[in-house]
Design a protein around this motif. Structure first.
Motif, PDB file in Angstrom:
ATOM      1  N   SER A  63       0.725  -1.473  -0.046  1.00 36.02           N
ATOM      2  CA  SER A  63       0.047  -0.012   0.054  1.00 36.02           C
ATOM      3  C   SER A  63       0.939   1.208  -0.001  1.00 36.02           C
ATOM      4  CB  SER A  63      -0.965  -0.188   1.255  1.00 36.02           C
ATOM      5  OG  SER A  63      -1.884  -1.173   1.188  1.00 36.02           O
ATOM      6  N   LYS A  64       1.912   1.262   0.715  1.00 34.35           N
ATOM      7  CA  LYS A  64       2.768   2.360   0.672  1.00 34.35           C
ATOM      8  C   LYS A  64       3.559   2.699  -0.712  1.00 34.35           C
ATOM      9  CE  LYS A  64       4.077   1.926   5.672  1.00 34.35           C
ATOM     10  NZ  LYS A  64       5.288   1.911   6.539  1.00 34.35           N
ATOM     11  N   MET A  65       3.884   1.417  -1.249  1.00 38.07           N
ATOM     12  CA  MET A  65       4.447   1.588  -2.758  1.00 38.07           C
ATOM     13  C   MET A  65       3.436   2.107  -3.445  1.00 38.07           C
ATOM     14  SD  MET A  65       7.774   1.049  -2.430  1.00 38.07           S
ATOM     15  CE  MET A  65       8.100   1.037  -4.111  1.00 38.07           C
ATOM     16  N   LYS A  66       2.323   1.688  -3.498  1.00 37.54           N
ATOM     17  CA  LYS A  66       1.239   2.291  -4.522  1.00 37.54           C
ATOM     18  C   LYS A  66       0.983   3.560  -4.285  1.00 37.54           C
ATOM     19  CE  LYS A  66      -3.455   1.111  -6.021  1.00 37.54           C
ATOM     20  NZ  LYS A  66      -4.713   0.172  -5.770  1.00 37.54           N
ATOM     21  N   ALA A  67       1.023   4.167  -2.885  1.00 37.77           N
ATOM     22  CA  ALA A  67       0.677   5.550  -2.810  1.00 37.77           C
ATOM     23  C   ALA A  67       1.738   6.448  -3.159  1.00 37.77           C
ATOM     24  CB  ALA A  67       0.381   5.531  -1.203  1.00 37.77           C
ATOM     25  N   PHE A  68       3.008   6.018  -2.703  1.00 35.47           N
ATOM     26  CA  PHE A  68       4.129   6.625  -3.247  1.00 35.47           C
ATOM     27  C   PHE A  68       4.416   6.580  -4.957  1.00 35.47           C
ATOM     28  CE2 PHE A  68       6.283   5.985   0.834  1.00 35.47           C
ATOM     29  CZ  PHE A  68       6.520   7.611   1.206  1.00 35.47           C
ATOM     30  N   SER A  69       3.921   5.717  -5.532  1.00 34.43           N
ATOM     31  CA  SER A  69       3.938   5.641  -6.974  1.00 34.43           C
ATOM     32  C   SER A  69       2.960   6.727  -7.714  1.00 34.43           C
ATOM     33  CB  SER A  69       3.669   4.325  -7.430  1.00 34.43           C
ATOM     34  OG  SER A  69       3.564   4.207  -8.614  1.00 34.43           O
ATOM     35  N   THR A  70       1.873   6.835  -6.835  1.00 41.13           N
ATOM     36  CA  THR A  70       0.712   7.598  -7.244  1.00 41.13           C
ATOM     37  C   THR A  70       1.529   9.207  -7.295  1.00 41.13           C
ATOM     38  OG1 THR A  70      -0.935   6.208  -6.522  1.00 41.13           O
ATOM     39  CG2 THR A  70      -1.376   8.560  -6.818  1.00 41.13           C
ATOM     40  N   CYS A  71       2.340   9.463  -6.282  1.00 35.51           N
ATOM     41  CA  CYS A  71       2.832  10.787  -6.343  1.00 35.51           C
ATOM     42  C   CYS A  71       4.144  11.027  -6.942  1.00 35.51           C
ATOM     43  CB  CYS A  71       3.023  11.177  -4.844  1.00 35.51           C
ATOM     44  SG  CYS A  71       1.495  10.862  -3.790  1.00 35.51           S
ATOM     45  N   SER A  72       4.686  10.104  -7.407  1.00 36.70           N
ATOM     46  CA  SER A  72       6.228  10.274  -7.781  1.00 36.70           C
ATOM     47  C   SER A  72       6.197  11.204  -9.026  1.00 36.70           C
ATOM     48  CB  SER A  72       6.725   8.909  -8.017  1.00 36.70           C
ATOM     49  OG  SER A  72       5.889   8.175  -8.933  1.00 36.70           O
ATOM     50  N   SER A  73       5.272  10.833 -10.096  1.00 36.44           N
ATOM     51  CA  SER A  73       5.454  11.710 -11.243  1.00 36.44           C
ATOM     52  C   SER A  73       5.064  12.944 -11.058  1.00 36.44           C
ATOM     53  CB  SER A  73       4.357  10.964 -12.282  1.00 36.44           C
ATOM     54  OG  SER A  73       4.831   9.780 -12.605  1.00 36.44           O
ATOM     55  N   HIS A  74       4.143  13.365 -10.266  1.00 33.90           N
ATOM     56  CA  HIS A  74       3.831  14.753  -9.896  1.00 33.90           C
ATOM     57  C   HIS A  74       4.975  15.576  -9.152  1.00 33.90           C
ATOM     58  CE1 HIS A  74       1.777  18.029  -7.460  1.00 33.90           C
ATOM     59  NE2 HIS A  74       1.267  18.333  -8.873  1.00 33.90           N
ATOM     60  N   VAL A 107      11.425  21.979 -22.083  1.00 29.91           N
ATOM     61  CA  VAL A 107      11.870  20.641 -21.735  1.00 29.91           C
ATOM     62  C   VAL A 107      10.614  19.901 -20.830  1.00 29.91           C
ATOM     63  CG1 VAL A 107      13.474  19.178 -20.461  1.00 29.91           C
ATOM     64  CG2 VAL A 107      14.045  20.935 -21.738  1.00 29.91           C
ATOM     65  N   ALA A 108      10.342  20.829 -19.739  1.00 30.58           N
ATOM     66  CA  ALA A 108       9.035  20.272 -18.689  1.00 30.58           C
ATOM     67  C   ALA A 108       7.756  20.122 -19.537  1.00 30.58           C
ATOM     68  CB  ALA A 108       8.626  21.359 -17.644  1.00 30.58           C
ATOM     69  N   PRO A 109       7.423  20.751 -20.642  1.00 25.14           N
ATOM     70  CA  PRO A 109       6.212  20.273 -21.335  1.00 25.14           C
ATOM     71  C   PRO A 109       6.364  18.961 -22.277  1.00 25.14           C
ATOM     72  CG  PRO A 109       6.205  22.620 -21.349  1.00 25.14           C
ATOM     73  CD  PRO A 109       7.607  22.068 -20.951  1.00 25.14           C
ATOM     74  N   MET A 110       7.698  19.050 -22.687  1.00 21.06           N
ATOM     75  CA  MET A 110       7.911  17.781 -23.347  1.00 21.06           C
ATOM     76  C   MET A 110       7.887  16.501 -22.498  1.00 21.06           C
ATOM     77  SD  MET A 110      11.635  16.825 -25.522  1.00 21.06           S
ATOM     78  CE  MET A 110      12.447  16.612 -24.018  1.00 21.06           C
ATOM     79  N   LEU A 111       8.666  16.554 -21.325  1.00 21.70           N
ATOM     80  CA  LEU A 111       8.482  15.467 -20.551  1.00 21.70           C
ATOM     81  C   LEU A 111       7.318  14.966 -19.665  1.00 21.70           C
ATOM     82  CD1 LEU A 111      12.086  16.002 -18.659  1.00 21.70           C
ATOM     83  CD2 LEU A 111      11.643  14.547 -20.751  1.00 21.70           C
ATOM     84  N   ASN A 112       6.459  15.846 -19.899  1.00 25.64           N
ATOM     85  CA  ASN A 112       5.020  15.844 -18.914  1.00 25.64           C
ATOM     86  C   ASN A 112       4.502  14.382 -19.469  1.00 25.64           C
ATOM     87  OD1 ASN A 112       2.927  16.659 -17.459  1.00 25.64           O
ATOM     88  ND2 ASN A 112       1.645  16.946 -19.291  1.00 25.64           N
ATOM     89  N   PRO A 113       4.325  14.254 -20.809  1.00 25.84           N
ATOM     90  CA  PRO A 113       3.355  12.847 -20.955  1.00 25.84           C
ATOM     91  C   PRO A 113       4.307  11.704 -20.553  1.00 25.84           C
ATOM     92  CG  PRO A 113       3.721  14.334 -22.992  1.00 25.84           C
ATOM     93  CD  PRO A 113       4.661  14.951 -22.019  1.00 25.84           C
ATOM     94  N   PHE A 114       5.542  11.671 -20.370  1.00 28.27           N
ATOM     95  CA  PHE A 114       6.720  10.716 -19.852  1.00 28.27           C
ATOM     96  C   PHE A 114       6.457  10.380 -18.457  1.00 28.27           C
ATOM     97  CE2 PHE A 114       8.317  11.874 -24.259  1.00 28.27           C
ATOM     98  CZ  PHE A 114       8.080  10.796 -24.847  1.00 28.27           C
ATOM     99  N   ILE A 115       6.943  11.743 -17.744  1.00 24.05           N
ATOM    100  CA  ILE A 115       7.142  11.439 -16.249  1.00 24.05           C
ATOM    101  C   ILE A 115       5.643  11.347 -15.471  1.00 24.05           C
ATOM    102  CG2 ILE A 115       9.179  12.849 -16.396  1.00 24.05           C
ATOM    103  CD1 ILE A 115       7.565  15.149 -15.397  1.00 24.05           C
ATOM    104  N   TYR A 116       4.465  11.782 -16.340  1.00 27.51           N
ATOM    105  CA  TYR A 116       3.311  11.632 -15.446  1.00 27.51           C
ATOM    106  C   TYR A 116       2.280  10.665 -16.063  1.00 27.51           C
ATOM    107  CZ  TYR A 116      -1.130  12.966 -13.393  1.00 27.51           C
ATOM    108  OH  TYR A 116      -2.246  12.847 -12.826  1.00 27.51           O
TER     109      TYR A 116
END
Length: 313
Positions: free
Chosen positions: A234-245, A281-290
């Motif tokens: 559950s901890k990993m799933k919650a952290f995964s939800t926030c990591s991209s943002h 760079v940030a708009p370009m990476l948005n589809p990938f990191i999020y």
């Protein structure tokens, strides 16, 4: 004594003499390099990044529509003019066009800032109060929040645009940047810019720092809630939800605060390169990191490729 210039000098410098006041008709965007041999490489590089940003964000427009729309507009405002200048071998941008570009740059920057805060609040409600999520993040709340954000974020760029229009540019029209950035323009002015800088430090700090503080508070509460979970899964799933943002927030605010929380007189060419991070760079990476982590996004990609196979075959 009235200033006397030849017609050719007017075309090159973009300065039109009128009595004792020099009125600017255009600026010169010098970009990242003036070496002719570098232009094809720069054109290809920024065209590729722009296409990735636009296509990627348009593809996910149904999943995180507001942020994607802002990122598409943001990268279009900054990159398209630069691509046109590289292709036409012209560095000029009209005075009105420059101020217009500055206005929309600040506007979309503000909207990005507010939307990142709203996304942090969304995660806070989803993790800390999951049973109340549907009621708290209702469509009415989201629409009202976006409406208020659009009104508030239009005030700041409008103030800066009106103040910039009162300044004189009598020394140079050569902007050391790829677009009409606020600090780059202030550095060219021969007028008193203390009022402009005061607006940055007061209104600007309020509008940019407040969402950042809300994001920080949200994640403090989120991490506190996650650490109280007993299941490691559950901890990993919650952290995964926030990591991209969190990755997007770090990239966005890291460059933003490093540039704007200091006097415009200390602005350098290196800072203009740093602004490329949040503008391109940030708009370009948005589809990938999020969004590539999102199930809806993966489904949309599969649907797109399936449709492409049917179309071409």
């Amino acid at each position: 004594v009235a200033l006397m210039f030849s017609s050719r000098s007017h075309q090159v410098s973009g300065l039109i003499p009128r009595s004792n006041v020099t009125i600017v008709s255009e600026f010169l965007l010098l970009g990242l390099s003036e070496v002719p041999g570098h232009q094809p490489l720069l054109f290809s590089l920024f065209l590729s990044m722009h296409l990735v940003a636009v296509v990627g964000n348009l593809l996910i427009i149904l999943t995180i529509a507001s942020l994607s729309c802002v990122d598409v507009c943001f990268t279009s405002v900054t990159v398209l003019k630069m691509l046109l200048n590289i292709q036409t071998q012209s560095q000029s941008i009209p005075y009105v066009g420059c101020l217009t570009q500055m206005y929309f740059l600040i506007l979309f920057l503000e909207l990005d800032n507010v939307l990142l805060a709203m996304m942090a609040y969304d995660r806070f409600v989803a993790i800390c109060h999951p049973l109340h999520y549907a009621a708290t993040m209702s469509p009415k709340f989201c629409v009202t929040s976006l409406s208020v954000a659009l009104i508030v974020t239009n005030i700041y760029p409008l103030v800066h645009t009106l103040l910039m229009d009162t300044l004189s540019f009598c020394a140079s029209v050569r902007i050391q940047h790829i677009f009409c950035e606020l600090y780059a323009l202030l550095k060219l002015s021969c007028s008193d810019i203390h009022v402009n800088e005061l607006v940055v430090y007061t209104l600007g700090s309020l509008l940019f720092v407040t969402p950042f503080l809300l994001i920080s508070l949200s994640y403090m509460l989120i991490f506190s809630a996650i650490l109280r979970l007993h299941s490691s899964q559950s901890k990993m799933k919650a952290f995964s939800t926030c990591s991209s943002h969190l990755a997007e927030v770090s990239l966005f605010y890291g460059t933003l605060f490093g540039i704007y929380l200091r006097p415009s007189s200390s602005y350098t060419v290196e800072d203009s390169v740093a602004t490329v991070l949040y503008a391109v760079v940030a708009p370009m990476l948005n589809p990938f990191i999020y969004s590539l982590r999102n199930k809806d996004m993966k489904g949309a990609l599969r649907g797109l490729f399936s449709w492409s196979n049917v179309w071409f075959w």
